[in-house]
Design a protein around this motif. Structure first.
Motif, PDB file in Angstrom:
ATOM      1  N   UNK A  45       5.217   9.474  -9.739  1.00  0.00           N
ATOM      2  CA  UNK A  45       4.791   9.643 -11.122  1.00  0.00           C
ATOM      3  C   UNK A  45       4.083  10.976 -11.365  1.00  0.00           C
ATOM      4  N   UNK A  46       3.249  11.392 -10.409  1.00  0.00           N
ATOM      5  CA  UNK A  46       2.389  12.547 -10.665  1.00  0.00           C
ATOM      6  C   UNK A  46       2.759  13.813  -9.897  1.00  0.00           C
ATOM      7  N   UNK A  47       3.587  13.724  -8.879  1.00  0.00           N
ATOM      8  CA  UNK A  47       3.899  14.921  -8.088  1.00  0.00           C
ATOM      9  C   UNK A  47       5.387  15.260  -8.108  1.00  0.00           C
ATOM     10  N   UNK A  48       6.127  14.751  -9.079  1.00  0.00           N
ATOM     11  CA  UNK A  48       7.561  15.052  -9.182  1.00  0.00           C
ATOM     12  C   UNK A  48       7.722  16.314 -10.018  1.00  0.00           C
ATOM     13  N   UNK A  49       8.232  17.338  -9.372  1.00  0.00           N
ATOM     14  CA  UNK A  49       8.435  18.606 -10.068  1.00  0.00           C
ATOM     15  C   UNK A  49       9.877  19.081  -9.856  1.00  0.00           C
ATOM     16  N   UNK A  50      10.151  20.291 -10.310  1.00  0.00           N
ATOM     17  CA  UNK A  50      11.514  20.824 -10.213  1.00  0.00           C
ATOM     18  C   UNK A  50      11.955  21.020  -8.770  1.00  0.00           C
ATOM     19  N   UNK A  51      11.049  21.383  -7.871  1.00  0.00           N
ATOM     20  CA  UNK A  51      11.409  21.572  -6.465  1.00  0.00           C
ATOM     21  C   UNK A  51      11.807  20.241  -5.826  1.00  0.00           C
ATOM     22  N   UNK A  68       0.826  -1.211   0.000  1.00  0.00           N
ATOM     23  CA  UNK A  68       0.000   0.000   0.000  1.00  0.00           C
ATOM     24  C   UNK A  68       0.861   1.262   0.000  1.00  0.00           C
ATOM     25  N   UNK A  69       1.844   1.291   0.898  1.00  0.00           N
ATOM     26  CA  UNK A  69       2.727   2.462   0.937  1.00  0.00           C
ATOM     27  C   UNK A  69       3.560   2.561  -0.334  1.00  0.00           C
ATOM     28  N   UNK A  70       3.941   1.430  -0.907  1.00  0.00           N
ATOM     29  CA  UNK A  70       4.695   1.443  -2.155  1.00  0.00           C
ATOM     30  C   UNK A  70       3.886   2.009  -3.303  1.00  0.00           C
ATOM     31  N   UNK A  71       2.618   1.629  -3.381  1.00  0.00           N
ATOM     32  CA  UNK A  71       1.756   2.169  -4.438  1.00  0.00           C
ATOM     33  C   UNK A  71       1.586   3.682  -4.258  1.00  0.00           C
ATOM     34  N   UNK A  72       1.373   4.131  -3.017  1.00  0.00           N
ATOM     35  CA  UNK A  72       1.217   5.573  -2.775  1.00  0.00           C
ATOM     36  C   UNK A  72       2.482   6.336  -3.161  1.00  0.00           C
ATOM     37  N   UNK A  73       3.648   5.819  -2.775  1.00  0.00           N
ATOM     38  CA  UNK A  73       4.895   6.493  -3.135  1.00  0.00           C
ATOM     39  C   UNK A  73       5.135   6.477  -4.641  1.00  0.00           C
ATOM     40  N   UNK A  74       4.796   5.388  -5.294  1.00  0.00           N
ATOM     41  CA  UNK A  74       4.963   5.316  -6.748  1.00  0.00           C
ATOM     42  C   UNK A  74       4.069   6.332  -7.439  1.00  0.00           C
ATOM     43  N   UNK A  75       2.829   6.433  -6.991  1.00  0.00           N
ATOM     44  CA  UNK A  75       1.924   7.436  -7.583  1.00  0.00           C
ATOM     45  C   UNK A  75       2.429   8.853  -7.342  1.00  0.00           C
ATOM     46  N   UNK A  76       2.944   9.112  -6.135  1.00  0.00           N
ATOM     47  CA  UNK A  76       3.512  10.435  -5.862  1.00  0.00           C
ATOM     48  C   UNK A  76       4.728  10.696  -6.751  1.00  0.00           C
ATOM     49  N   UNK A 130      13.105  10.115  -5.943  1.00  0.00           N
ATOM     50  CA  UNK A 130      13.211   9.239  -4.769  1.00  0.00           C
ATOM     51  C   UNK A 130      11.899   8.534  -4.452  1.00  0.00           C
ATOM     52  N   UNK A 131      10.775   9.226  -4.586  1.00  0.00           N
ATOM     53  CA  UNK A 131       9.481   8.603  -4.295  1.00  0.00           C
ATOM     54  C   UNK A 131       9.206   7.437  -5.239  1.00  0.00           C
ATOM     55  N   UNK A 132       9.504   7.616  -6.502  1.00  0.00           N
ATOM     56  CA  UNK A 132       9.265   6.563  -7.483  1.00  0.00           C
ATOM     57  C   UNK A 132      10.110   5.331  -7.182  1.00  0.00           C
ATOM     58  N   UNK A 133      11.391   5.504  -6.955  1.00  0.00           N
ATOM     59  CA  UNK A 133      12.278   4.368  -6.718  1.00  0.00           C
ATOM     60  C   UNK A 133      11.998   3.696  -5.370  1.00  0.00           C
TER      61      UNK A 133
END
Length: 125
Positions: free
Chosen positions: A64-70, A54-62, A80-83
């Protein structure tokens, strides 16, 4: 081998409760009048695998969709969240497969009449 299994390759030691001439039991044999059951859904490895997944799926989604320049600036450009999420999903799958390949088995037999507890549960060595 797992920590819950007997390390003597299917041989059991004689204890004070069984006769010394008792034949050794195999890894899957149960004493007469006993039933072998598995922990099933209540195996702790299922809970650990489910939570990690469950935590892995949440981190993977973050990742994929919330990775920005900051976020890239904080981690030196690595997502880092994806990996971390993908690694947690792999470990969760490993826990669930481990549970299916090597279930925890218990010997359950009825106690004598008048016992405080109707059933006695012991690990299968």
């Amino acid at each position: 081998m797992s920590a819950h299994k007997d390390q003597s390759h299917g041989k059991r030691r004689a204890t004070g409760t069984e006769p010394a001439s008792a034949t050794p039991l195999g890894a899957d044999a149960a004493p007469a009048g006993a039933d072998v059951q598995t922990a099933g859904a209540f195996d702790i490895r299922n809970f650990i695998g489910t939570l990690l997944g469950l935590f892995g799926v949440l981190l993977t989604l973050m990742g994929l969709f919330a990775f920005d320049d900051a976020a890239a600036a904080k981690t030196g450009g690595m997502n880092a969240n994806l990996w971390a999420g993908l690694a947690m999903i792999v470990v969760a799958i490993a826990f669930v497969v481990w549970t299916k390949l090597d279930p925890i088995r218990m010997v359950v037999h009825e106690n004598e009449d008048g016992a405080e507890v109707p059933r006695d549960i012991a690990p299968l060595d």
